[in-house]
Design a protein around this motif. Sequence first.
Motif, PDB file in Angstrom:
ATOM      1  N   THR A  68       9.673  -4.509  12.461  1.00  0.00           N
ATOM      2  CA  THR A  68       9.687  -3.063  12.274  1.00  0.00           C
ATOM      3  C   THR A  68       8.615  -2.652  11.286  1.00  0.00           C
ATOM      4  OG1 THR A  68      11.263  -3.247  10.465  1.00  0.00           O
ATOM      5  CG2 THR A  68      12.158  -2.949  12.678  1.00  0.00           C
ATOM      6  N   GLN A  69       8.048  -3.636  10.588  1.00  0.00           N
ATOM      7  CA  GLN A  69       7.047  -3.324   9.558  1.00  0.00           C
ATOM      8  C   GLN A  69       6.184  -4.564   9.316  1.00  0.00           C
ATOM      9  OE1 GLN A  69       9.267  -2.396   6.014  1.00  0.00           O
ATOM     10  NE2 GLN A  69      10.723  -4.073   6.282  1.00  0.00           N
ATOM     11  N   THR A  70       4.915  -4.320   9.029  1.00  0.00           N
ATOM     12  CA  THR A  70       4.041  -5.455   8.702  1.00  0.00           C
ATOM     13  C   THR A  70       4.405  -6.040   7.346  1.00  0.00           C
ATOM     14  OG1 THR A  70       2.433  -3.774   8.042  1.00  0.00           O
ATOM     15  CG2 THR A  70       2.040  -4.898  10.132  1.00  0.00           C
ATOM     16  N   SER A  71       5.309  -5.374   6.616  1.00  0.00           N
ATOM     17  CA  SER A  71       5.795  -5.941   5.359  1.00  0.00           C
ATOM     18  C   SER A  71       6.390  -7.330   5.572  1.00  0.00           C
ATOM     19  CB  SER A  71       6.844  -5.024   4.732  1.00  0.00           C
ATOM     20  OG  SER A  71       6.301  -3.754   4.476  1.00  0.00           O
ATOM     21  N   ALA A  72       6.808  -7.629   6.814  1.00  0.00           N
ATOM     22  CA  ALA A  72       7.336  -8.966   7.113  1.00  0.00           C
ATOM     23  C   ALA A  72       6.323 -10.057   6.768  1.00  0.00           C
ATOM     24  CB  ALA A  72       7.724  -9.052   8.581  1.00  0.00           C
ATOM     25  N   HIS A 122       1.253   1.248  14.811  1.00  0.00           N
ATOM     26  CA  HIS A 122       0.527   0.251  14.008  1.00  0.00           C
ATOM     27  C   HIS A 122       0.776   0.447  12.524  1.00  0.00           C
ATOM     28  CE1 HIS A 122      -1.594   0.279  17.821  1.00  0.00           C
ATOM     29  NE2 HIS A 122      -2.016  -0.934  17.531  1.00  0.00           N
ATOM     30  N   GLN A 123       0.652  -0.638  11.795  1.00  0.00           N
ATOM     31  CA  GLN A 123       0.652  -0.549  10.340  1.00  0.00           C
ATOM     32  C   GLN A 123      -0.438  -1.459   9.804  1.00  0.00           C
ATOM     33  OE1 GLN A 123       4.607  -1.491   8.861  1.00  0.00           O
ATOM     34  NE2 GLN A 123       5.170   0.679   8.849  1.00  0.00           N
ATOM     35  N   ILE A 124      -0.920  -1.096   8.631  1.00  0.00           N
ATOM     36  CA  ILE A 124      -1.816  -1.997   7.911  1.00  0.00           C
ATOM     37  C   ILE A 124      -1.180  -2.255   6.555  1.00  0.00           C
ATOM     38  CG2 ILE A 124      -4.114  -2.352   6.974  1.00  0.00           C
ATOM     39  CD1 ILE A 124      -5.175  -0.379   9.012  1.00  0.00           C
ATOM     40  N   GLU A 125      -0.854  -3.511   6.318  1.00  0.00           N
ATOM     41  CA  GLU A 125      -0.164  -3.879   5.089  1.00  0.00           C
ATOM     42  C   GLU A 125      -1.178  -4.458   4.118  1.00  0.00           C
ATOM     43  OE1 GLU A 125       3.095  -3.485   5.319  1.00  0.00           O
ATOM     44  OE2 GLU A 125       3.841  -4.328   3.430  1.00  0.00           O
ATOM     45  N   GLY A 126      -1.082  -4.049   2.867  1.00  0.00           N
ATOM     46  CA  GLY A 126      -1.916  -4.665   1.836  1.00  0.00           C
ATOM     47  C   GLY A 126      -1.019  -5.292   0.792  1.00  0.00           C
ATOM     48  N   ALA A 151       1.911  -3.521  -3.287  1.00  0.00           N
ATOM     49  CA  ALA A 151       1.853  -3.595  -1.826  1.00  0.00           C
ATOM     50  C   ALA A 151       1.780  -2.174  -1.289  1.00  0.00           C
ATOM     51  CB  ALA A 151       3.083  -4.298  -1.267  1.00  0.00           C
ATOM     52  N   PHE A 152       1.148  -2.045  -0.161  1.00  0.00           N
ATOM     53  CA  PHE A 152       1.152  -0.735   0.499  1.00  0.00           C
ATOM     54  C   PHE A 152       1.189  -0.934   2.003  1.00  0.00           C
ATOM     55  CE2 PHE A 152      -3.307  -1.883  -0.078  1.00  0.00           C
ATOM     56  CZ  PHE A 152      -3.843  -1.670   1.173  1.00  0.00           C
ATOM     57  N   GLY A 153       1.702   0.073   2.701  1.00  0.00           N
ATOM     58  CA  GLY A 153       1.732   0.007   4.152  1.00  0.00           C
ATOM     59  C   GLY A 153       1.330   1.363   4.711  1.00  0.00           C
ATOM     60  N   LEU A 154       0.268   1.394   5.469  1.00  0.00           N
ATOM     61  CA  LEU A 154      -0.160   2.688   6.007  1.00  0.00           C
ATOM     62  C   LEU A 154      -0.220   2.640   7.525  1.00  0.00           C
ATOM     63  CD1 LEU A 154      -3.448   2.632   6.922  1.00  0.00           C
ATOM     64  CD2 LEU A 154      -3.674   2.339   4.468  1.00  0.00           C
ATOM     65  N   LEU A 166       1.153   7.244   3.288  1.00  0.00           N
ATOM     66  CA  LEU A 166       1.632   5.852   3.266  1.00  0.00           C
ATOM     67  C   LEU A 166       2.713   5.610   2.233  1.00  0.00           C
ATOM     68  CD1 LEU A 166       0.163   4.502   0.550  1.00  0.00           C
ATOM     69  CD2 LEU A 166      -1.788   4.454   2.072  1.00  0.00           C
ATOM     70  N   GLY A 167       3.346   4.435   2.357  1.00  0.00           N
ATOM     71  CA  GLY A 167       4.330   3.980   1.396  1.00  0.00           C
ATOM     72  C   GLY A 167       3.742   2.814   0.616  1.00  0.00           C
ATOM     73  N   ALA A 168       4.156   2.702  -0.650  1.00  0.00           N
ATOM     74  CA  ALA A 168       3.586   1.638  -1.481  1.00  0.00           C
ATOM     75  C   ALA A 168       4.476   1.395  -2.693  1.00  0.00           C
ATOM     76  CB  ALA A 168       2.179   2.014  -1.922  1.00  0.00           C
ATOM     77  N   GLY A 169       4.069   0.472  -3.524  1.00  0.00           N
ATOM     78  CA  GLY A 169       4.819   0.228  -4.743  1.00  0.00           C
ATOM     79  C   GLY A 169       4.431  -1.089  -5.383  1.00  0.00           C
ATOM     80  N   TYR A 210       7.403  -2.165  15.802  1.00  0.00           N
ATOM     81  CA  TYR A 210       8.263  -1.561  16.829  1.00  0.00           C
ATOM     82  C   TYR A 210       9.515  -0.962  16.197  1.00  0.00           C
ATOM     83  CZ  TYR A 210       5.309  -4.456  19.753  1.00  0.00           C
ATOM     84  OH  TYR A 210       4.227  -5.027  20.362  1.00  0.00           O
ATOM     85  N   ARG A 211       9.883   0.210  16.659  1.00  0.00           N
ATOM     86  CA  ARG A 211      11.156   0.774  16.209  1.00  0.00           C
ATOM     87  C   ARG A 211      11.837   1.488  17.370  1.00  0.00           C
ATOM     88  NH1 ARG A 211       9.795   2.896  10.081  1.00  0.00           N
ATOM     89  NH2 ARG A 211       8.624   1.016   9.543  1.00  0.00           N
ATOM     90  N   ARG A 212      13.160   1.432  17.324  1.00  0.00           N
ATOM     91  CA  ARG A 212      13.924   2.012  18.431  1.00  0.00           C
ATOM     92  C   ARG A 212      14.008   3.515  18.284  1.00  0.00           C
ATOM     93  NH1 ARG A 212      19.326  -0.330  18.284  1.00  0.00           N
ATOM     94  NH2 ARG A 212      19.937   1.797  18.756  1.00  0.00           N
ATOM     95  N   TYR A 241      11.463   5.372  -2.418  1.00  0.00           N
ATOM     96  CA  TYR A 241      12.309   4.180  -2.466  1.00  0.00           C
ATOM     97  C   TYR A 241      12.023   3.232  -1.319  1.00  0.00           C
ATOM     98  CZ  TYR A 241      16.209   1.045  -2.003  1.00  0.00           C
ATOM     99  OH  TYR A 241      16.955  -0.091  -1.878  1.00  0.00           O
ATOM    100  N   PHE A 242      11.700   2.003  -1.653  1.00  0.00           N
ATOM    101  CA  PHE A 242      11.706   0.894  -0.702  1.00  0.00           C
ATOM    102  C   PHE A 242      12.379  -0.265  -1.412  1.00  0.00           C
ATOM    103  CE2 PHE A 242       7.821   3.329   0.213  1.00  0.00           C
ATOM    104  CZ  PHE A 242       8.050   3.680   1.542  1.00  0.00           C
ATOM    105  N   PRO A 243      13.219  -1.004  -0.737  1.00  0.00           N
ATOM    106  CA  PRO A 243      13.967  -2.068  -1.418  1.00  0.00           C
ATOM    107  C   PRO A 243      13.074  -3.191  -1.953  1.00  0.00           C
ATOM    108  CG  PRO A 243      14.917  -1.570   0.739  1.00  0.00           C
ATOM    109  CD  PRO A 243      13.607  -0.865   0.676  1.00  0.00           C
TER     110      PRO A 243
HETATM  111  N1  PHE Z   1       6.962  -1.098   5.146  1.00  0.00           N
HETATM  112  C1  PHE Z   1       7.150   0.246   4.660  1.00  0.00           C
HETATM  113  C2  PHE Z   1       7.460   1.151   5.851  1.00  0.00           C
HETATM  114  O1  PHE Z   1       7.291   0.740   6.970  1.00  0.00           O
HETATM  115  C3  PHE Z   1       5.932   0.747   3.935  1.00  0.00           C
HETATM  116  C4  PHE Z   1       5.660   0.007   2.670  1.00  0.00           C
HETATM  117  C5  PHE Z   1       4.824  -1.103   2.650  1.00  0.00           C
HETATM  118  C6  PHE Z   1       6.245   0.410   1.481  1.00  0.00           C
HETATM  119  C7  PHE Z   1       4.559  -1.777   1.475  1.00  0.00           C
HETATM  120  C8  PHE Z   1       5.986  -0.272   0.307  1.00  0.00           C
HETATM  121  C9  PHE Z   1       5.147  -1.350   0.317  1.00  0.00           C
HETATM  122  O2  PHE Z   1       7.924   2.261   5.687  1.00  0.00           O
END
Ligand code: PHE
Length: 339
Positions: free
Chosen positions: A162-166, A205-209, A303-306, A279-282, A191-193, A245-247
Motif C-alpha cells: 500500500t506504500q513504498t514505505s515497505a 505511484h509513490q517515491i519513498e526517500g 523519511a518522506f513519501g510523495l 507529501l507525507g514525511a517525518g 495499490y489500495r482498495r 501522524y504516521f505510525p
Molecule cells: N507512506 C506514507 C503514505 O503512504 C507516506 C509517508 C512516507 C509518510 C514516509 C512518512 C514517511 O501515506
Amino acid sequence: LRDQGLADIKSADVLKKVNQVKVELLGKKGPITEVLRGMRDLTPEERPKVGAYANEVRDKLQAAIDHRRDELEQAAINKQLAAETLDVTLPGRQVPQGQPHVITQIITELEDLFIGMGYQIVDGDEVEEDYYNFERLNLPKDHPARDMQDTFYITKDVLLRTQTSADQPRSLESHDFSKGPLKVLSPGRVYRRDTDDATHSHQFHQIEGLVVDKHITMADLKGTLTLVANELFGDQFEVRLRPSYFPFTEPSVEADVTCFNCNGKGCAICKQTGWIEVLGAGMVHPHVLEMSGIDPEVYGGFAFGLGPDRFAMLKYGVDDIRNFYLNDVRFLSQFYKKG
Ligand code: PHE
C-alpha cells in the motif's frame, strides 16, 4: 488449317491457352501428326511434297507458338514491373515515436536529482509481506491506522504493498553503517482498495526517500523537500511543514508547497489557502530503527513519501488521475518533450 491455327495462337491470351492450342495442333492426336502418319498410304512421288509441306506448316505453327509465348511472358513481366514501381521522390511516411510516460518522466527526473546527492535507487516488490508493509513500520495487526490504507490481501500475510514505505525496513536491515550513511530513493507502484474516481486510483505511484545517519535533523528533511519542489515546479516555491501522524515517523509532518496556480495568493485549486499538500514525511520512529537492529540513541533519520501522480496533476493541471492509466496516446503525447 495453317491459317486457323495461326489465328488460334494469336488469340490465346494466357500461357495456359497457348499450351492448349499447341497440344491441339501439334500433339499426338493433332492434324499434323495425322497427316505425317498417313504418309505411308501416299505414292512415292507425293510423299516428299506432302512431307515437306506438312513440316513447313508444323514449323510455322511452332514458331508462332514460341513467339506468342514470349509475348505473353514479356507482358506479364511488364505488368509486374509497373505494379512494383517505387517512386523514390515521394516524401517519407512519418513514423510516430513514443516517449516515456509522464509519470516515468517525473520519477526519472527525481531519480537523477537524488543520485546527484548520493542516494541509491532501490526497487522494492509490489507483492509484499504484511510484516514489512505494516508490522515493521509500527503498525501491528490491530493498529487502527491500518484503516488509512485499504489493502488488497493476497493471503493473510501477503498483500499488494500500500506504500513504498515497505522498502524502509528492508533497506534498514540490510545496510552496513560502517560503509557510511543510508540514503535511498525507492520509486514504484502501490495499490489500495479505493473506488476509482477523479482523485483516486486503486493503483498509483509513490517515491519513498529514506536517510539514516548520525546527526540528521528536521532541517535536513525540509531542505531536501524544498529541493524536490524546486526541481519539479520551479525556484519560486516554498515548502511548509504541518504536523501530522504516521505510525513510523515521529514527529510526522505533511508538506505543502506554494500553490503553483496563484503563487500563494489563494485560489480554487488550493482552496484559498495558498498552499498545496504534496507529501507525507517525518523523522524515522526510534522503534522502527530498533526493529531493524539499529540503535536509535546513535542513529536517526528522516523519511518522506510523495505521489508523482499528484505532482503530475498539479504541474500540468490534469483534473482526473485515471487519465494516466487509460493509455490514450492523445492524452499522453501532450507531455512528450520536444527534441
Ligand atoms: N507512506 C506514507 C503514505 O503512504 C507516506 C509517508 C512516507 C509518510 C514516509 C512518512 C514517511 O501515506
